[in-house]
Design an enzyme around this catalytic site. Sequence first.
Site, short mmCIF file in Angstrom:
data_model
loop_
_atom_site.label_atom_id
_atom_site.label_comp_id
_atom_site.label_asym_id
_atom_site.label_seq_id
_atom_site.Cartn_x
_atom_site.Cartn_y
_atom_site.Cartn_z
N GLY A 10 2.51 2.80 1.78
CA GLY A 10 1.65 2.18 0.78
C GLY A 10 2.46 1.22 -0.08
O GLY A 10 3.52 0.74 0.33
N CYS A 11 1.97 0.97 -1.27
CA CYS A 11 2.65 0.06 -2.18
C CYS A 11 4.08 0.52 -2.43
O CYS A 11 4.32 1.68 -2.75
CB CYS A 11 1.88 -0.01 -3.50
SG CYS A 11 2.68 -1.04 -4.75
N PHE A 12 5.02 -0.39 -2.30
CA PHE A 12 6.42 -0.01 -2.42
C PHE A 12 6.87 0.29 -3.84
O PHE A 12 7.91 0.89 -4.06
CB PHE A 12 7.36 -1.00 -1.75
CG PHE A 12 7.18 -2.47 -2.03
CD1 PHE A 12 6.63 -2.97 -3.21
CD2 PHE A 12 7.59 -3.39 -1.07
CE1 PHE A 12 6.49 -4.33 -3.43
CE2 PHE A 12 7.47 -4.76 -1.28
CZ PHE A 12 6.91 -5.23 -2.47
N TRP A 13 6.09 -0.09 -4.85
CA TRP A 13 6.49 0.18 -6.24
C TRP A 13 6.67 1.68 -6.49
O TRP A 13 7.66 2.11 -7.05
CB TRP A 13 5.45 -0.34 -7.22
CG TRP A 13 5.19 -1.81 -7.21
CD1 TRP A 13 5.99 -2.80 -6.70
CD2 TRP A 13 4.04 -2.45 -7.74
NE1 TRP A 13 5.40 -4.01 -6.89
CE2 TRP A 13 4.21 -3.84 -7.53
CE3 TRP A 13 2.89 -2.00 -8.38
CZ2 TRP A 13 3.26 -4.77 -7.95
CZ3 TRP A 13 1.95 -2.92 -8.79
CH2 TRP A 13 2.13 -4.29 -8.58
#
EC number: 1.8.4.11
Length: 165
Positions: A10-13
């Site tokens: 998913g979002c790497f943040w």
Amino acid sequence: MIKSIWIAGGCFWGIQKYFDSIIGVNHTVVGYSQGNVINPSYEQVCTQTTNHTETVQIDYDDRFVSLISILEHLYQIIDPFSLNKQGDDVGSQYRSGIYYVDHDDEFIIKDFLLKKQNQTPKKIMIEVERLRNFNIAEEYHQKYLDKNPNSYCHVDLSLSKKEFR
């Protein structure tokens, strides 16, 4: 010894923020991997035409954290049965994956996922591949949740307190 593994979920943040809190993880950097465009921009990756996935490079000291432990952490913070979706993030750039350069890691990863697969009738949708390429993302994406702590994150960051051996 310092080793590296590349993971996507998913979002790497949120993935980066989570693994930055794990003892033994020395360094993380977010970027785009497995694609067919050299040095893509975030905007290009979001078009889903480059085949890149948002990925976190994790450099870790295997005296303090094992690859198995890193895999256990990843498995608990993503939905391993979801294809191209984690949380509210949808698209092939959000697919889940584990990418390696060390041949010994391939065996460990595949054995880990086989054991997990044998525990459930649902198909695990985490791709496992040799790292083909990794392009570091734009600076504003690096440590994004440290700079923007109230931003969206699909990862339950409190789970990083759990220890795996």
